[in-house]
Structure formats: C-alpha cells, structure tokens
Design a protein around this motif. Structure first.
Motif, PDB file in Angstrom:
ATOM      1  N   ARG A  17      32.090  36.088  48.266  1.00 32.28           N
ATOM      2  CA  ARG A  17      32.284  35.246  47.075  1.00 32.28           C
ATOM      3  C   ARG A  17      32.503  33.768  47.378  1.00 32.28           C
ATOM      4  N   ALA A  18      32.853  33.435  48.595  1.00 36.81           N
ATOM      5  CA  ALA A  18      33.277  32.071  48.946  1.00 36.81           C
ATOM      6  C   ALA A  18      32.360  30.969  48.416  1.00 36.81           C
ATOM      7  N   PRO A  19      31.034  31.040  48.586  1.00 41.80           N
ATOM      8  CA  PRO A  19      30.185  29.933  48.123  1.00 41.80           C
ATOM      9  C   PRO A  19      30.134  29.791  46.594  1.00 41.80           C
ATOM     10  N   PHE A  20      30.577  30.807  45.874  1.00 43.09           N
ATOM     11  CA  PHE A  20      30.445  30.829  44.414  1.00 43.09           C
ATOM     12  C   PHE A  20      31.791  30.770  43.694  1.00 43.09           C
ATOM     13  N   ARG A  21      32.864  30.785  44.467  1.00 42.27           N
ATOM     14  CA  ARG A  21      34.204  30.890  43.879  1.00 42.27           C
ATOM     15  C   ARG A  21      34.570  29.686  43.016  1.00 42.27           C
ATOM     16  N   GLU A  22      34.255  28.493  43.471  1.00 40.62           N
ATOM     17  CA  GLU A  22      34.620  27.293  42.715  1.00 40.62           C
ATOM     18  C   GLU A  22      33.986  27.307  41.319  1.00 40.62           C
ATOM     19  N   GLU A  23      32.697  27.627  41.240  1.00 37.31           N
ATOM     20  CA  GLU A  23      32.028  27.681  39.937  1.00 37.31           C
ATOM     21  C   GLU A  23      32.587  28.808  39.074  1.00 37.31           C
ATOM     22  N   HIS A  24      32.858  29.956  39.686  1.00 39.39           N
ATOM     23  CA  HIS A  24      33.446  31.083  38.947  1.00 39.39           C
ATOM     24  C   HIS A  24      34.792  30.672  38.344  1.00 39.39           C
ATOM     25  N   LEU A  25      35.644  30.055  39.159  1.00 46.66           N
ATOM     26  CA  LEU A  25      36.963  29.647  38.672  1.00 46.66           C
ATOM     27  C   LEU A  25      36.867  28.571  37.602  1.00 46.66           C
ATOM     28  N   TYR A  26      35.885  27.701  37.708  1.00 50.59           N
ATOM     29  CA  TYR A  26      35.663  26.706  36.657  1.00 50.59           C
ATOM     30  C   TYR A  26      35.367  27.416  35.328  1.00 50.59           C
ATOM     31  N   LEU A  27      34.471  28.407  35.361  1.00 49.65           N
ATOM     32  CA  LEU A  27      34.118  29.140  34.141  1.00 49.65           C
ATOM     33  C   LEU A  27      35.312  29.918  33.587  1.00 49.65           C
ATOM     34  N   VAL A  28      36.102  30.512  34.469  1.00 53.70           N
ATOM     35  CA  VAL A  28      37.305  31.237  34.050  1.00 53.70           C
ATOM     36  C   VAL A  28      38.262  30.285  33.339  1.00 53.70           C
ATOM     37  N   ASN A  29      38.547  29.158  33.975  1.00 49.46           N
ATOM     38  CA  ASN A  29      39.497  28.203  33.391  1.00 49.46           C
ATOM     39  C   ASN A  29      38.984  27.609  32.089  1.00 49.46           C
ATOM     40  N   LYS A  30      37.696  27.335  32.012  1.00 44.84           N
ATOM     41  CA  LYS A  30      37.123  26.792  30.778  1.00 44.84           C
ATOM     42  C   LYS A  30      37.224  27.812  29.646  1.00 44.84           C
ATOM     43  N   ALA A  31      36.879  29.064  29.919  1.00 42.35           N
ATOM     44  CA  ALA A  31      36.972  30.107  28.893  1.00 42.35           C
ATOM     45  C   ALA A  31      38.414  30.272  28.422  1.00 42.35           C
ATOM     46  N   HIS A  32      39.362  30.138  29.341  1.00 44.02           N
ATOM     47  CA  HIS A  32      40.771  30.246  28.965  1.00 44.02           C
ATOM     48  C   HIS A  32      41.204  29.050  28.127  1.00 44.02           C
ATOM     49  N   GLU A  33      40.845  27.852  28.565  1.00 41.65           N
ATOM     50  CA  GLU A  33      41.191  26.635  27.817  1.00 41.65           C
ATOM     51  C   GLU A  33      40.567  26.642  26.422  1.00 41.65           C
TER      52      GLU A  33
END
Length: 89
Positions: A17-33
């Motif tokens: 997951r390492a190369p994709f984690r930053e984008e995944h976490l961005y989407l998670v945080n945006k959906a939460h916000e």
C-alpha cells in the motif's frame, strides 16, 4: 441506517500500500470532512479487512470506485452492507 464498506485486502497489503497510502488517506479525510464518512479503520491480527461507515450507500460505492487501493487491485473484494445502528454514532 448506515452503510458499511468492507474491504478484503490482498496478502502483503501493508507493504504494497505504501505508494498509494497518501492518496487513500486524502480521500478518507475528505470524505470525513464532507460528512460522508463517519468512522473507518482496519482490522488487525491479521491485517486483512477494513471497514468504513458511510451515511449513504452511494457515498460508500463512490469512495471505493475512486480509492487507489481498489484501482491498484490491493483490495481483492469490496462490498457495502446496510447497518442498523443500535447505539452510538
């Protein structure tokens, strides 16, 4: 009613997951916000499943279809199920 997005991860997911984690976490945080995603996280021991709780089925499905983990085939199976919450959230 809420909707739970289940992810079943591939073997060796933590390393892959390492190369994709930053984008995944961005989407998670945006959906939460944006108020779509209420809570989410991974099960561990073993780290083979993740759960994300959404307000609407469509929000969960849209999230999965845009998630780099899904696009890069790090998720071998995903599905959404309705959840009747009895307490909390």
């Amino acid at each position: 009613m809420k909707y739970v997005l289940f992810y079943e991860t591939v073997d060796n997911f933590i390393k892959l997951r390492a190369p994709f984690r930053e984008e995944h976490l961005y989407l998670v945080n945006k959906a939460h916000e944006d108020g779509e995603l209420l809570i989410g996280g991974a099960l561990c021991e073993p780290a083979d499943t993740a759960l994300l709780v959404f307000n609407e089925r469509e929000q969960a499905e849209k999230f999965a279809s845009n998630d780099p983990y899904v696009k890069e085939k790090l998720i071998k199976k995903w599905y959404v199920r309705p959840w009747v919450v009895m307490v909390g959230l």
